[in-house]
Design a protein around this motif. Structure first.
Motif, PDB file in Angstrom:
ATOM      1  N   ALA A 135      -3.015 -12.340 -11.556  1.00  0.00           N
ATOM      2  CA  ALA A 135      -1.633 -12.546 -12.125  1.00  0.00           C
ATOM      3  C   ALA A 135      -1.182 -11.146 -12.189  1.00  0.00           C
ATOM      4  O   ALA A 135      -1.936 -10.120 -12.157  1.00  0.00           O
ATOM      5  N   GLU A 136       0.420 -11.103 -12.110  1.00  0.00           N
ATOM      6  CA  GLU A 136       0.890  -9.584 -12.414  1.00  0.00           C
ATOM      7  C   GLU A 136       1.047  -9.382 -13.764  1.00  0.00           C
ATOM      8  O   GLU A 136       1.200 -10.353 -14.789  1.00  0.00           O
ATOM      9  N   PRO A 137       0.888  -8.079 -14.365  1.00  0.00           N
ATOM     10  CA  PRO A 137       0.915  -7.759 -15.670  1.00  0.00           C
ATOM     11  C   PRO A 137       2.677  -7.900 -16.067  1.00  0.00           C
ATOM     12  O   PRO A 137       2.563  -8.653 -17.223  1.00  0.00           O
ATOM     13  N   SER A 173       4.798 -16.440  -8.904  1.00  0.00           N
ATOM     14  CA  SER A 173       4.249 -14.961  -8.660  1.00  0.00           C
ATOM     15  C   SER A 173       4.396 -14.340  -7.328  1.00  0.00           C
ATOM     16  O   SER A 173       4.696 -15.226  -6.357  1.00  0.00           O
ATOM     17  N   PHE A 174       4.039 -13.147  -7.129  1.00  0.00           N
ATOM     18  CA  PHE A 174       4.151 -12.688  -5.596  1.00  0.00           C
ATOM     19  C   PHE A 174       2.957 -11.630  -5.562  1.00  0.00           C
ATOM     20  O   PHE A 174       2.545 -10.790  -6.275  1.00  0.00           O
ATOM     21  N   HIS A 175       2.263 -11.795  -4.508  1.00  0.00           N
ATOM     22  CA  HIS A 175       1.158 -10.987  -4.271  1.00  0.00           C
ATOM     23  C   HIS A 175       0.959 -10.431  -2.845  1.00  0.00           C
ATOM     24  O   HIS A 175       0.041 -10.074  -2.270  1.00  0.00           O
ATOM     25  N   GLY A 176       2.230 -10.580  -2.078  1.00  0.00           N
ATOM     26  CA  GLY A 176       2.287 -10.034  -0.702  1.00  0.00           C
ATOM     27  C   GLY A 176       2.354 -11.143   0.243  1.00  0.00           C
ATOM     28  O   GLY A 176       2.160 -12.401  -0.096  1.00  0.00           O
ATOM     29  N   LYS A 177       2.472 -10.780   1.565  1.00  0.00           N
ATOM     30  CA  LYS A 177       2.723 -12.164   2.580  1.00  0.00           C
ATOM     31  C   LYS A 177       1.687 -12.157   3.454  1.00  0.00           C
ATOM     32  O   LYS A 177       1.840 -12.621   4.488  1.00  0.00           O
ATOM     33  N   GLY A 210      -3.040   0.989   3.832  1.00  0.00           N
ATOM     34  CA  GLY A 210      -2.095  -0.422   4.103  1.00  0.00           C
ATOM     35  C   GLY A 210      -1.563  -0.580   2.725  1.00  0.00           C
ATOM     36  O   GLY A 210      -1.283   0.447   1.912  1.00  0.00           O
ATOM     37  N   GLY A 211      -0.881  -1.910   2.602  1.00  0.00           N
ATOM     38  CA  GLY A 211      -0.072  -2.212   1.710  1.00  0.00           C
ATOM     39  C   GLY A 211      -0.758  -3.009   0.615  1.00  0.00           C
ATOM     40  O   GLY A 211      -1.956  -3.180   0.533  1.00  0.00           O
ATOM     41  N   GLY A 212       0.042  -3.331  -0.353  1.00  0.00           N
ATOM     42  CA  GLY A 212      -0.148  -4.020  -1.516  1.00  0.00           C
ATOM     43  C   GLY A 212      -0.898  -5.351  -1.267  1.00  0.00           C
ATOM     44  O   GLY A 212      -2.067  -5.842  -1.762  1.00  0.00           O
ATOM     45  N   ALA A 213      -0.624  -5.950   0.010  1.00  0.00           N
ATOM     46  CA  ALA A 213      -1.064  -7.108   0.330  1.00  0.00           C
ATOM     47  C   ALA A 213      -2.761  -6.883   0.536  1.00  0.00           C
ATOM     48  O   ALA A 213      -3.700  -7.958   0.380  1.00  0.00           O
ATOM     49  N   GLU A 214      -2.799  -5.967   1.290  1.00  0.00           N
ATOM     50  CA  GLU A 214      -4.295  -5.518   1.527  1.00  0.00           C
ATOM     51  C   GLU A 214      -5.137  -5.475   0.435  1.00  0.00           C
ATOM     52  O   GLU A 214      -6.436  -6.088   0.521  1.00  0.00           O
ATOM     53  N   ALA A 215      -4.585  -4.862  -0.417  1.00  0.00           N
ATOM     54  CA  ALA A 215      -5.344  -4.718  -1.885  1.00  0.00           C
ATOM     55  C   ALA A 215      -5.552  -6.284  -2.512  1.00  0.00           C
ATOM     56  O   ALA A 215      -6.798  -6.444  -3.009  1.00  0.00           O
ATOM     57  N   VAL A 216      -4.615  -7.074  -2.485  1.00  0.00           N
ATOM     58  CA  VAL A 216      -4.578  -8.288  -2.896  1.00  0.00           C
ATOM     59  C   VAL A 216      -5.981  -9.113  -2.326  1.00  0.00           C
ATOM     60  O   VAL A 216      -6.705  -9.600  -2.865  1.00  0.00           O
ATOM     61  N   GLU A 217      -5.794  -9.118  -0.849  1.00  0.00           N
ATOM     62  CA  GLU A 217      -6.912  -9.796  -0.145  1.00  0.00           C
ATOM     63  C   GLU A 217      -8.270  -9.156  -0.472  1.00  0.00           C
ATOM     64  O   GLU A 217      -9.157  -9.984  -0.694  1.00  0.00           O
ATOM     65  N   ALA A 253      -1.070   0.218  -5.261  1.00  0.00           N
ATOM     66  CA  ALA A 253      -0.140   0.191  -4.124  1.00  0.00           C
ATOM     67  C   ALA A 253       0.970   0.879  -4.547  1.00  0.00           C
ATOM     68  O   ALA A 253       1.198   1.672  -5.342  1.00  0.00           O
ATOM     69  N   LYS A 254       2.118   0.782  -4.021  1.00  0.00           N
ATOM     70  CA  LYS A 254       3.255   1.274  -4.253  1.00  0.00           C
ATOM     71  C   LYS A 254       3.471   2.544  -4.746  1.00  0.00           C
ATOM     72  O   LYS A 254       3.440   3.527  -4.179  1.00  0.00           O
ATOM     73  N   GLY A 255       3.578   2.542  -6.197  1.00  0.00           N
ATOM     74  CA  GLY A 255       3.776   3.810  -6.657  1.00  0.00           C
ATOM     75  C   GLY A 255       2.858   4.983  -6.661  1.00  0.00           C
ATOM     76  O   GLY A 255       2.998   6.123  -6.678  1.00  0.00           O
ATOM     77  N   LEU A 285      -5.935  -8.309 -12.336  1.00  0.00           N
ATOM     78  CA  LEU A 285      -4.490  -7.897 -12.661  1.00  0.00           C
ATOM     79  C   LEU A 285      -3.914  -7.254 -11.269  1.00  0.00           C
ATOM     80  O   LEU A 285      -4.382  -6.505 -10.489  1.00  0.00           O
ATOM     81  N   ASP A 286      -2.828  -7.771 -10.684  1.00  0.00           N
ATOM     82  CA  ASP A 286      -2.231  -7.392  -9.433  1.00  0.00           C
ATOM     83  C   ASP A 286      -1.140  -6.341  -9.966  1.00  0.00           C
ATOM     84  O   ASP A 286       0.041  -6.628 -10.450  1.00  0.00           O
ATOM     85  N   GLU A 287      -1.561  -4.953  -9.847  1.00  0.00           N
ATOM     86  CA  GLU A 287      -0.813  -4.071 -10.307  1.00  0.00           C
ATOM     87  C   GLU A 287       0.117  -3.123  -9.218  1.00  0.00           C
ATOM     88  O   GLU A 287       0.386  -2.131  -9.353  1.00  0.00           O
ATOM     89  N   VAL A 288       0.379  -3.816  -8.094  1.00  0.00           N
ATOM     90  CA  VAL A 288       0.860  -3.227  -6.975  1.00  0.00           C
ATOM     91  C   VAL A 288       2.402  -3.038  -7.344  1.00  0.00           C
ATOM     92  O   VAL A 288       2.808  -1.777  -7.099  1.00  0.00           O
ATOM     93  N   GLN A 289       3.199  -3.693  -8.331  1.00  0.00           N
ATOM     94  CA  GLN A 289       4.448  -3.257  -8.367  1.00  0.00           C
ATOM     95  C   GLN A 289       4.768  -2.556  -9.800  1.00  0.00           C
ATOM     96  O   GLN A 289       5.477  -1.801 -10.033  1.00  0.00           O
ATOM     97  N   ALA A 290       3.978  -3.012 -10.878  1.00  0.00           N
ATOM     98  CA  ALA A 290       3.752  -2.717 -12.219  1.00  0.00           C
ATOM     99  C   ALA A 290       3.011  -1.745 -12.548  1.00  0.00           C
ATOM    100  O   ALA A 290       3.150  -0.983 -13.621  1.00  0.00           O
ATOM    101  N   GLY A 307       6.988  -9.534 -10.947  1.00  0.00           N
ATOM    102  CA  GLY A 307       8.121  -8.506 -10.666  1.00  0.00           C
ATOM    103  C   GLY A 307       9.067  -9.234  -9.599  1.00  0.00           C
ATOM    104  O   GLY A 307      10.183  -9.363  -9.899  1.00  0.00           O
ATOM    105  N   GLU A 308       8.572  -9.934  -8.295  1.00  0.00           N
ATOM    106  CA  GLU A 308       9.427 -10.538  -7.645  1.00  0.00           C
ATOM    107  C   GLU A 308       9.836 -11.704  -8.251  1.00  0.00           C
ATOM    108  O   GLU A 308      10.959 -12.545  -7.937  1.00  0.00           O
ATOM    109  N   GLY A 309       9.055 -12.271  -9.012  1.00  0.00           N
ATOM    110  CA  GLY A 309       9.481 -13.517  -9.910  1.00  0.00           C
ATOM    111  C   GLY A 309      10.765 -13.287 -10.963  1.00  0.00           C
ATOM    112  O   GLY A 309      11.247 -14.137 -11.426  1.00  0.00           O
TER     113      GLY A 309
HETATM  114  C1  PLP Z   1       2.771  -7.782  -7.297  1.00  0.00           C
HETATM  115  C2  PLP Z   1       2.796  -7.463  -5.844  1.00  0.00           C
HETATM  116  N1  PLP Z   1       1.604  -7.804  -5.103  1.00  0.00           N
HETATM  117  C3  PLP Z   1       1.631  -7.385  -3.880  1.00  0.00           C
HETATM  118  C4  PLP Z   1       2.686  -6.852  -3.116  1.00  0.00           C
HETATM  119  C5  PLP Z   1       2.548  -6.760  -1.725  1.00  0.00           C
HETATM  120  O1  PLP Z   1       2.617  -5.494  -1.370  1.00  0.00           O
HETATM  121  P1  PLP Z   1       3.225  -5.200   0.134  1.00  0.00           P
HETATM  122  O2  PLP Z   1       4.415  -5.657   0.393  1.00  0.00           O
HETATM  123  O3  PLP Z   1       2.938  -3.641   0.228  1.00  0.00           O
HETATM  124  O4  PLP Z   1       2.139  -5.799   1.122  1.00  0.00           O
HETATM  125  C6  PLP Z   1       3.871  -6.766  -3.861  1.00  0.00           C
HETATM  126  C7  PLP Z   1       4.833  -6.286  -3.208  1.00  0.00           C
HETATM  127  O5  PLP Z   1       6.054  -6.550  -3.548  1.00  0.00           O
HETATM  128  C8  PLP Z   1       3.816  -7.172  -5.216  1.00  0.00           C
HETATM  129  O6  PLP Z   1       4.899  -6.916  -5.899  1.00  0.00           O
END
Ligand code: PLP
Length: 443
Positions: free
Chosen positions: A216-218, A164-168, A131-138, A279-281, A249-254, A221-223
């Protein structure tokens, strides 16, 4: 056999779908999907029909070659259709059964987990999500909450950072520091948000004695590509140890080399979080994959018993095909020194951007970021309207360069090149940026 088209006139087969023209796709999306989102993309020059993608270039249906300097917000760090990853996945698909059986043995996922533990020896347990980044954060938040509930009674709250942004998904968005995305009632309880980069504010929360985890994000990104002070995460680590709080540390984007380090936290010598997300990269945009890398002690506190072994499962969790993509990406990153190359090459683009910034400091006030995670801070006009969106739209519509503003801060235009970017591409971008800014200034 029944033909789906006979039963449902207008039914589109995969073959039909692959031959639809752009106008029809647009119409279907406006009619059946989120029309407002598509409209925004169309207006910003971000929604078009991609017919080919390679390296850092994409081609639209009208034949324009475009420079992709956003890469699905950080996904394509290894370049579009990276042949090493694509070929590896095709080989896997053509030679192995694609079992998603959650209880089957998982040779590829086990190997990926093995490799991750070699790269981050202090974090030896892996969860892979299809799945996506949010699933990892969960998954990371839940792991910390369960572990704290078992070993640190009374600790239930999560501290995260403003903007901060951690997914939706419900849990992830509750940790996100932007109220705009949490406009429902009642809110998920147990979340508190403190200014990013402010360790004293974190300690003030920890002192209350009921905090289970800090996330927190390292680099935010969205911030808006916010780089914290260099001592911030060291201080947070110390505070987490002192107050018995898990550090995520939420490394989904960084992560995944984006900042010039295989994992963004590796910028900090000796810094080890209790868990980090990815996730992502690591997917290189081929197949959805995300996950969590956790310390043995944290993982075991959460799931280290028969009674808790089934507490975090999902149909596609740890599936081999997502893990194959992640394994190939990780191998590519290591064998091609992607992080080192990004560190080295980013100096060229940062130098070019800083020259432009000096020339246009009246509307472009700052160039910031690390590696290929770059943010340009633009001002606002007399009506309070930001220049960043306007510059981004001109870049896309007139110069065929794709960038994007940050979701939580639209004064920041994000610039995310990838490892396939050449000097000529950087020059294309720098020239286009200069012209776009000049056009906005002239207007
Ligand atoms: C730091 C961070 N965490 C989580 C997410 C959520 O990832 P996803 O959109 O793949 O669920 C994002 C998405 O931009 C993100 O930047």
């Amino acid at each position: 056999m029944t033909n789906a088209k006979d039963l449902y006139p207008g039914f589109l087969t995969l073959d039909d779908a692959l031959h639809l023209d752009g106008e029809t796709v647009k119409k279907l999306q406006l009619q059946h999907m989120n029309q407002y989102r598509i409209q925004m993309g169309l207006e910003g020059g971000l929604s078009f029909d991609i017919v080919k993608a390679e390296g850092c270039h994409i081609w639209d249906a009208e034949g324009h070659e475009r420079l992709d300097f956003i890469g699905c917000v950080g996904v394509y760090v290894l370049g579009h259709n990276n042949p090493f990853i694509v070929d590896g996945v095709l080989k896997y698909l053509s030679t192995h059964p694609l079992s998603m059986d959650p209880m089957a043995l998982k040779p590829v996922t086990a190997s990926f987990a093995n490799n991750m533990a070699l790269v981050t020896p202090e974090l030896t347990r892996t969860i892979v999500n299809g799945g996506g980044g949010a699933e990892a954060v969960e998954a990371a938040l839940k792991m910390c909450r369960i572990a704290a509930g078992r070993t640190r009674p009374g600790k239930t709250r999560v501290v995260s950072t403003l903007n901060s942004f951690h997914g939706k998904t419900l849990g992830a968005v509750s940790a996100g520091g932007k109220e705009t995305w949490r406009r429902w009632q009642p809110q998920v309880p147990g979340h508190v948000y403190v200014p990013y980069g402010d360790a004293e504010a974190v300690e003030a929360e920890f002192k209350k004695g009921d905090v289970a985890a800090f996330i927190a994000e390292p680099i935010q990104g969205e911030g808006g590509i916010v780089v914290p002070p260099d001592d911030y995460f060291y201080t947070i680590r110390k505070l987490c140890d002192e107050y018995g709080v898990y550090m995520i540390l939420d490394e989904v984007q960084a992560g995944s080399c984006r900042t010039g380090y295989i994992w963004a936290h590796k910028y900090y010598d000796g810094l080890v979080p209790d868990a980090f997300t990815f996730a992502k990269g690591i997917s290189d945009g081929l197949l959805p994959v995300s996950g969590v890398q956790a310390k043995e002690s944290l993982y075991m506190a959460a799931y280290g018993s028969n009674d808790s072994a089934m507490m975090h499962t999902a149909t596609y969790q740890d599936n081999n095909i997502s893990a194959a993509v992640a394994l190939l990406s990780l191998q590519y990153m290591i064998e091609n020194d992607v992080a080192g190359k990004i560190r080295e090459r980013s100096t060229y683009i940062f130098d070019g951007l800083r020259n432009i910034q000096r020339e246009h400091s009246d509307i472009l006030s700052e160039v910031r970021g690390r590696g290929f995670m770059i943010g340009l801070k633009f001002g606002v006009d007399a009506n309070g309207e930001g220049y960043a969106n306007r510059v981004g739209a001109i870049l896309a519509q007139k110069h065929y360069v794709q960038t994007m503003t940050s979701t939580n801060n639209d004064t920041i235009l994000r610039v995310y090149p990838n490892i396939a970017t050449t000097r000529e591409d950087f020059d294309w971008f720098l020239d286009a940026l200069e012209k776009s800014i000049s056009e906005v200034q002239a207007a």
